[in-house]
Design an enzyme around this catalytic site. Structure first.
Site, short mmCIF file in Angstrom:
data_model
loop_
_atom_site.label_atom_id
_atom_site.label_comp_id
_atom_site.label_asym_id
_atom_site.label_seq_id
_atom_site.Cartn_x
_atom_site.Cartn_y
_atom_site.Cartn_z
N GLU A 113 0.90 -1.10 -0.02
CA GLU A 113 -0.04 -0.13 -0.08
C GLU A 113 0.88 1.38 0.03
OE1 GLU A 113 -2.73 -0.52 3.37
OE2 GLU A 113 -3.74 -2.32 2.44
N HIS A 241 -8.97 9.43 3.70
CA HIS A 241 -8.62 8.11 2.70
C HIS A 241 -9.00 8.64 1.33
CE1 HIS A 241 -8.05 4.57 0.68
NE2 HIS A 241 -7.82 3.82 1.92
N ARG A 288 -0.66 8.93 1.80
CA ARG A 288 -2.02 9.28 1.48
C ARG A 288 -2.49 10.61 1.65
NH1 ARG A 288 -5.22 5.06 5.27
NH2 ARG A 288 -4.53 3.11 3.76
N HIS A 349 -11.31 9.55 7.26
CA HIS A 349 -11.00 7.94 7.54
C HIS A 349 -10.47 7.55 9.02
CE1 HIS A 349 -10.06 3.70 6.32
NE2 HIS A 349 -8.64 3.99 6.48
N ARG A 384 -0.51 8.64 9.25
CA ARG A 384 -0.18 7.08 9.51
C ARG A 384 0.15 6.50 7.95
NH1 ARG A 384 -4.20 2.67 9.11
NH2 ARG A 384 -5.50 4.37 7.97
#
Ligand code: FAD
Ligand code: SIN
Length: 524
Positions: A113, A241, A288, A349, A384
């Site tokens: 990811e 997100h 992100r 998110h 994160r």
């Protein structure tokens, strides 16, 4: 009515249930959750859980990726702890019955990811959270010392304040003796006395209009701890997100996992053109914050409400096999993802901040631990890294369990706590005031405290939230307690903390981007 337990756990996601399983052989455990046991952010997790499990990957690489994503604000010691303890906790999950996908050679089938330099995400197809949640539920239900209180809503934690003593925010000897908890089936409020309390109430997504979080994510634990004068930090770092399915009116927003970009999915604008290379050389797999801001910019430039994620170039059967839930969900809306691009837009998110804890998951309030999304450990810093949150939840629940087990025998119940007093209150005549105010909080936060912020927007948000705060406190004082009024108070509280801590940060860093201070302040 008074109930007594060695351990009171508020929240039945991964953090709460794994803590329960680790302390239950030692004493009696109350496991409370405000709906059924399943409904938790944990259940909705798709992509998986990050851990170094193959010989070609290294702890140092996972540590470095986490530090880079965190943009200078991670606590290195915490990052090292979490990354190095990950494999043992993965083993623990497997012993509890969690089934992670494997390849034909019997090795973990690892995904990649955004922000990860290697394939290290363990998963169960595209519904890893449901697999974890269901496996742990089976376990907690079988343990004779775990007493499950579903549809029980924790209202406030109990401290010296409830003994009539004056507690100020900077007092360093505040203690937690349990919580007042509303049984939503009988509408009775019970006093749960505990030697040790664990706060594991998850995130705050519902302070925003659009979120991937289920309805339970209203920041209750954070608000309770803040009202009890505990320390809460890093609330400005809200992760949006980048790829929630664009389907107006659906709440929560359905997630299109980031693993799909690791699989080869490409972000495209409404003209069908790739755009991420303009913003970052890592393209669609950049961290992100960068991807969400890029999408926000593209949408604003084109005056549209979504962009697209394209996986139509991938093998259709492989797509269906690897992402069965996403395939079925999109098909139910007339989108065949093997042929059509998926409309996506960012949605609130994950909360990187929360109740401040040390490396043993101890909060600033004695006898109170916090773990999972409601806590701020120092792992995530300003942003994160994907799939690090399930990991953090289980590592910190483990740390809390070890510490709690070492002190529980030395603690006793605080029997002087009075019963909940609701004299002089009556049912709110106008439920509409509560539901409307909740909507207004979402509008305020989404409009003024979203991906891009400014001094003026934050001030406007605070002024508007302040009106709702005052109205709601007046309503709360004269209402019989209900889940609805408590949640409204809590989202206002959580929203207030996000705005105040965003105002205090005079720079742009990680997930906090403000046009008034576009640069980072140098850290020594
Ligand atoms: P939760 O799982 O949210 O549990 C919270 C619990 O607290 C619930 O049982 C709730 O009922 C209870 N509760 C709350 N308030 C009260 C109250 N007042 N009284 C009583 N009970 C209360 N992370 C990853 O690492 N990998 C992923 O792939 C991933 N995918 C995600 C996908 C989605 C759609 C979402 C929403 C999140 C995802 N995340 C992922 C984030 C991750 O799922 C969460 O951070 C994590 O599961 C939080 O676990 P938790 O135990 O802290 O809280
Ligand atoms: C996802 O599957 O994209 C979510 C992963 C995460 O939130 O860590």
């Amino acid at each position: 009515m008074v109930k007594k337990f060695d351990f009171l756990i508020i929240g039945s996601g991964l953090a709460g249930m794994s803590f329960a399983l680790k302390v239950a052989d030692k004493g009696q455990v109350a496991l409370c959750c405000k709906t059924g046991l399943e409904e938790a952010n944990t259940f909705y997790a798709q992509g998986g859980i990050a851990s170094v499990t193959k010989t070609t990957d290294q702890f140092d690489k996972h540590i470095e990726d986490t530090l880079i994503a965190g943009d200078g604000l991670c606590d290195r010691a915490v990052v090292e702890k979490v990354v190095k303890e990950a494999p043992a906790q993965i083993e623990q999950l497997i012993r509890w019955g969690v089934d992670f996908d494997k390849d034909s050679a019997g090795h973990f089938d690892l995904h990649k990811e955004g922000g990860h330099s290697d394939f290290r995400i363990l998963h169960h197809k595209d519904s890893t959270g449901a697999e974890i949640q269901e496996s742990l539920i089976e376990r907690v239900k079988k343990h004779p010392n775990i007493h499950i209180f579903s549809h029980h809503f924790a209202i406030e934690i109990l401290t010296q304040h409830h003994l009539g003593q004056n507690v100020t925010r900077h007092t360093d000897n505040i203690e937690c003796y349990g919580a007042y908890v509303l049984n939503m089936r009988t509408n009775k409020i019970h006093t749960f006395l505990a030697k040790v309390t664990m706060m594991a109430t998850g995130g705050i997504g519902n302070i925003y209009q659009t979120t991937t979080n289920p309805e339970i994510a209203t920041g209750d634990g954070i608000a309770m701890v803040y009202r009890a004068k505990g320390q809460v930090s890093n609330m400005e770092f809200i992760q949006f997100h980048p790829t929630a399915l664009y389907n107006p009116g659906e709440r929560p927003s359905f997630l299109i996992t980031e693993a799909m970009r690791g699989y080869g999915g490409v972000l495209k604008n409404s003209d069908g053109e790739e755009f991420m290379q303009k913003y970052d050389k890592r393209g669609s797999l950049a961290p992100r914050d960068i991807v969400a801001r890029a999408i926000d910019t593209e949408m604003k430039m084109q005056g549209v409400e979504h962009v697209y994620l394209d996986v139509t170039h991938k093998d259709p059967q492989e797509t269906k096999d690897q992402y069965p839930m996403i395939y079925e969900k999109c098909l139910s809306l007339g989108i065949d993802i093997t042929k059509d691009m998926i409309p996506v837009a960012p949605a609130a998110h994950y909360l990187c901040g929360g109740i401040k804890v040390d490396m043993d998951a101890r909060t600033s309030i004695k006898r109170l631990y916090a773990a999972g999304e409601c806590s701020c450990t120092g792992l995530h810093g300003a942003n994160r890294l994907a799939s690090n949150s399930l990991l953090e939840a289980i590592v910190y629940a483990d740390a809390a369990a070890k510490d709690a087990l070492s002190i529980v025998d030395s603690l006793s119940y605080e029997e002087r706590i009075p019963l909940w007093d609701d004299e002089g209150t009556k049912l709110p005549e106008e439920m509409v005031l509560i539901t409307q105010s909740k909507k207004e909080v979402g509008q305020i936060m989404s409009t003024y405290v979203g991906i891009v912020r400014s001094n003026l927007r934050l001030k406007r948000a605070l002024d508007r939230l302040d009106i709702l705060y005052k109205e709601t406190e007046r309503l709360f004082a004269r209402s019989v307690v209900s889940k609805e009024i408590c949640e409204l108070r809590n989202i206002i509280n959580a929203g207030y903390l996000v705005i105040k801590q965003a105002q205090e940060r005079k720079e742009s860093r990680g997930l906090h981007y403000t046009i008034d201070y576009p640069k980072k302040i140098e850290i020594d």
